[in-house]
Motif scaffolding. Structure first.
Motif, mmCIF file in Angstrom:
data_model
loop_
_atom_site.group_PDB
_atom_site.id
_atom_site.type_symbol
_atom_site.label_atom_id
_atom_site.label_comp_id
_atom_site.label_asym_id
_atom_site.label_seq_id
_atom_site.Cartn_x
_atom_site.Cartn_y
_atom_site.Cartn_z
ATOM 1 N N GLY A 7 -3.351 -23.004 14.672
ATOM 2 C CA GLY A 7 -2.506 -23.966 15.353
ATOM 3 C C GLY A 7 -2.282 -23.534 16.787
ATOM 4 N N PRO A 8 -1.596 -24.372 17.561
ATOM 5 C CA PRO A 8 -1.471 -24.126 18.991
ATOM 6 C C PRO A 8 -0.436 -23.066 19.366
ATOM 7 N N THR A 9 0.488 -22.745 18.467
ATOM 8 C CA THR A 9 1.541 -21.796 18.791
ATOM 9 C C THR A 9 0.979 -20.394 18.980
ATOM 10 N N GLU A 10 1.625 -19.605 19.845
ATOM 11 C CA GLU A 10 1.219 -18.205 19.971
ATOM 12 C C GLU A 10 1.330 -17.506 18.626
ATOM 13 N N ARG A 11 0.400 -16.615 18.372
ATOM 14 C CA ARG A 11 0.379 -15.884 17.101
ATOM 15 C C ARG A 11 1.195 -14.602 17.255
ATOM 16 N N ILE A 12 2.229 -14.481 16.442
ATOM 17 C CA ILE A 12 3.186 -13.391 16.567
ATOM 18 C C ILE A 12 3.196 -12.552 15.291
ATOM 19 N N ASP A 13 3.066 -11.253 15.472
ATOM 20 C CA ASP A 13 3.307 -10.304 14.380
ATOM 21 C C ASP A 13 4.799 -9.991 14.421
ATOM 22 N N ALA A 14 5.541 -10.511 13.453
ATOM 23 C CA ALA A 14 7.005 -10.445 13.478
ATOM 24 C C ALA A 14 7.568 -9.115 12.998
ATOM 25 N N HIS A 15 6.706 -8.157 12.649
ATOM 26 C CA HIS A 15 7.259 -6.903 12.119
ATOM 27 C C HIS A 15 6.233 -5.774 12.174
ATOM 28 N N HIS A 16 6.463 -4.838 13.069
ATOM 29 C CA HIS A 16 5.649 -3.616 13.085
ATOM 30 C C HIS A 16 6.493 -2.477 13.634
ATOM 31 N N HIS A 17 5.943 -1.279 13.572
ATOM 32 C CA HIS A 17 6.653 -0.083 14.026
ATOM 33 C C HIS A 17 5.818 0.665 15.065
ATOM 34 N N LEU A 18 6.487 1.539 15.779
ATOM 35 C CA LEU A 18 5.855 2.489 16.688
ATOM 36 C C LEU A 18 6.581 3.817 16.509
ATOM 37 N N TRP A 19 5.844 4.925 16.631
ATOM 38 C CA TRP A 19 6.526 6.224 16.554
ATOM 39 C C TRP A 19 5.686 7.344 17.130
ATOM 40 N N ARG A 20 6.398 8.398 17.523
ATOM 41 C CA ARG A 20 5.785 9.704 17.782
ATOM 42 C C ARG A 20 6.072 10.546 16.552
ATOM 43 N N TYR A 21 5.031 10.864 15.827
ATOM 44 C CA TYR A 21 5.203 11.460 14.497
ATOM 45 C C TYR A 21 5.599 12.926 14.553
ATOM 46 N N THR A 22 6.632 13.261 13.781
ATOM 47 C CA THR A 22 6.949 14.643 13.436
ATOM 48 C C THR A 22 7.336 14.645 11.952
ATOM 49 N N PRO A 23 6.975 15.691 11.215
ATOM 50 C CA PRO A 23 7.336 15.730 9.792
ATOM 51 C C PRO A 23 8.841 15.715 9.574
ATOM 52 N N GLU A 24 9.584 16.284 10.499
ATOM 53 C CA GLU A 24 11.031 16.357 10.339
ATOM 54 C C GLU A 24 11.672 14.965 10.446
ATOM 55 N N GLU A 25 11.206 14.170 11.388
ATOM 56 C CA GLU A 25 11.809 12.861 11.608
ATOM 57 C C GLU A 25 11.266 11.790 10.678
ATOM 58 N N TYR A 26 10.100 12.016 10.112
ATOM 59 C CA TYR A 26 9.479 11.024 9.229
ATOM 60 C C TYR A 26 9.122 11.665 7.893
ATOM 61 N N GLY A 27 10.128 12.239 7.260
ATOM 62 C CA GLY A 27 9.930 12.928 5.992
ATOM 63 C C GLY A 27 9.449 12.026 4.865
ATOM 64 N N TRP A 28 9.693 10.714 4.993
ATOM 65 C CA TRP A 28 9.251 9.773 3.956
ATOM 66 C C TRP A 28 7.734 9.576 3.972
ATOM 67 N N ILE A 29 7.074 10.009 5.042
ATOM 68 C CA ILE A 29 5.613 9.898 5.102
ATOM 69 C C ILE A 29 5.022 11.128 4.419
ATOM 70 N N ASP A 30 4.744 11.010 3.127
ATOM 71 C CA ASP A 30 4.295 12.159 2.344
ATOM 72 C C ASP A 30 2.772 12.298 2.411
ATOM 73 N N GLU A 31 2.232 13.209 1.613
ATOM 74 C CA GLU A 31 0.796 13.499 1.681
ATOM 75 C C GLU A 31 -0.069 12.335 1.212
ATOM 76 N N SER A 32 0.507 11.425 0.439
ATOM 77 C CA SER A 32 -0.264 10.243 0.030
ATOM 78 C C SER A 32 -0.413 9.257 1.182
ATOM 79 N N MET A 33 0.319 9.502 2.279
ATOM 80 C CA MET A 33 0.289 8.619 3.445
ATOM 81 C C MET A 33 -0.265 9.347 4.670
ATOM 82 N N GLN A 34 -1.276 10.165 4.472
ATOM 83 C CA GLN A 34 -1.789 10.975 5.570
ATOM 84 C C GLN A 34 -2.247 10.137 6.766
ATOM 85 N N ALA A 35 -2.687 8.918 6.515
ATOM 86 C CA ALA A 35 -3.135 8.050 7.607
ATOM 87 C C ALA A 35 -2.011 7.743 8.592
ATOM 88 N N LEU A 36 -0.761 7.932 8.147
ATOM 89 C CA LEU A 36 0.390 7.634 9.002
ATOM 90 C C LEU A 36 0.930 8.859 9.723
#
Length: 289
Positions: A7-36
Motif C-alpha cells: 500500500g501507499p503508506t510508509e512501511r514502519i517497524d513498530a518495535h525493535h531494540h538497539l544496544w551496546r552489549y555487556t553480559p552484566e546489563e543483558y543477563g537475560w541473553i543466555d548461551e542459547s541466544m549467542q546471536a544476540l
C-alpha cells in the motif's frame, strides 16, 4: 507478495531494540541466544531494514534506565530511519514529573514502557504509585506501551479501565503460550481488552514465544503462528494492529526479512487499505510519527 503491494503508506517497524552489549546489563541473553551477544546499533538496523523494504522504525527500551532512554533519543536524532522512541522512566517514582519535564521537547520521544512482565508483584500494574504516574502522562501526547505475559491480561483490563483518556499499545500480543499451542483464555481476554478503543496492539515478539529452541523453523512458521494472528485480527481488527519485528531478539528464531515475509503472506488477502494500516498507517497515527 511484493513490498510494493502493501500500500501507499510508509512501511514502519513498530518495535525493535538497539544496544551496546555487556553480559552484566543483558543477563537475560543466555548461551542459547549467542546471536544476540553483540552490539546492535543504527548501522546494523539500516542493513536489516534494507532486507525487508522498511522505511522507518520505533526503537523501544530494553533496559530500565534513564541513561538508555537518553541514549536512544540521541541515536534517533542522528538517524532518520528511527522515527520515534519508546523509552523508560520510573513511572511509579516520586521523580517522575521531573523526568517528564526533562524529556519535554525531545520530539522523537513517543512513548514510555515499564517491564511489567518482570515484576514479582503480579498486580504491579494496579499499584497506586504506578497509576498516579500514568495519570501524570495524560495530556503529554505520550503513548504507554504495555509489556505483559498473557496471565496479566485480567489486571491489565482493570488498569486500562482506570485511564480511558490514555493511549495504550499492547506489545507482543500479550505473549501467549504459543510454545504449548494454548489459545484460551488468552484469545477471549484479548477480545475483552480490545473492547477498549484506546488500546492498540503490536504484532511482534511472537516467534520467541513459540518453541524456537527446539525447532526455530517451525516456531516461525505460518502453521504455528496463524491461529494467534487470527485471534489478534478478530480482537482488534486490522485498523488497530501494527506490525513490528522485535529485532534483534527475533533473530534467534527467524531472519528480519523472513518475519516480514510471513506477515505479508498472512495479510495478502486483506484490502490495500487494511495492509496499509497494519504495515505503517496505524503506527504513524498512534505514535504521531
Amino acid at each position: 507478495m511484493s513490498v510494493s503491494e502493501i500500500g501507499p503508506t510508509e512501511r514502519i517497524d513498530a518495535h525493535h531494540h538497539l544496544w551496546r552489549y555487556t553480559p552484566e546489563e543483558y543477563g537475560w541473553i543466555d548461551e542459547s541466544m549467542q546471536a544476540l551477544q553483540r552490539d546492535f546499533l543504527p548501522a546494523d538496523l539500516k542493513a536489516a531494514l534494507a532486507t525487508a523494504g522498511i522505511d522507518g522504525t520505533i526503537a523501544v527500551q530494553a533496559r530500565q534506565t534513564l541513561d538508555e532512554t537518553r541514549w536512544l533519543l540521541d541515536l534517533a536524532d542522528g538517524c532518520d530511519a528511527i522515527r520515534g522512541v519508546v523509552g523508560w522512566a520510573d513511572i511509579a517514582g516520586e521523580e517522575f514529573p521531573a523526568c517528564m519535564e526533562e524529556f519535554d521537547g525531545r520530539a522523537k520521544l513517543k512513548g514510555l514502557r515499564h517491564v511489567i512482565q518482570g515484576e514479582k508483584d503480579e498486580h504491579y500494574i494496579l499499584r497506586e504509585d504506578f497509576n498516579s504516574g500514568i495519570r501524570t502522562m495524560l495530556g503529554s501526547g505520550l503513548v504507554y506501551d504495555i509489556l505483559i505475559y498473557e496471565r496479566h491480561l485480567p489486571q491489565t483490563i482493570d488498569f486500562v479501565d482506570e485511564h480511558p483518556g490514555q493511549v495504550f499499545v499492547l506489545d507482543h500480543v500479550a505473549k501467549p503460550l504459543i510454545a504449548g499451542g494454548v489459545m484460551e483464555p488468552w484469545a477471549a481476554r484479548m477480545r475483552e481488552l480490545a473492547r477498549r478503543e484506546n488500546v492498540w496492539c503490536k504484532l511482534s515478539g511472537m516467534v520467541t514465544e513459540a518453541d524456537w529452541r527446539a525447532d526455530a523453523a517451525r516456531a516461525s512458521s505460518m502453521e504455528v503462528l496463524r491461529p494467534y494472528l487470527d485471534a489478534a485480527v478478530e480482537a482488534f481488527g486490522p485498523s488497530r494492529l501494527m506490525a513490528g519485528s522485535d529485532w534483534p531478539v527475533c533473530m534467534v528464531a527467524t531472519g528480519y526479512g523472513q518475519w516480514w515475509g510471513l506477515l505479508r503472506e498472512y495479510f495478502s488477502g486483506f484490502s490495500e487499505a487494511e495492509r496499509g494500516r497494519v504495515f505503517g498507517g496505524t503506527a504513524v497515527e498512534v505514535y504521531k510519527l
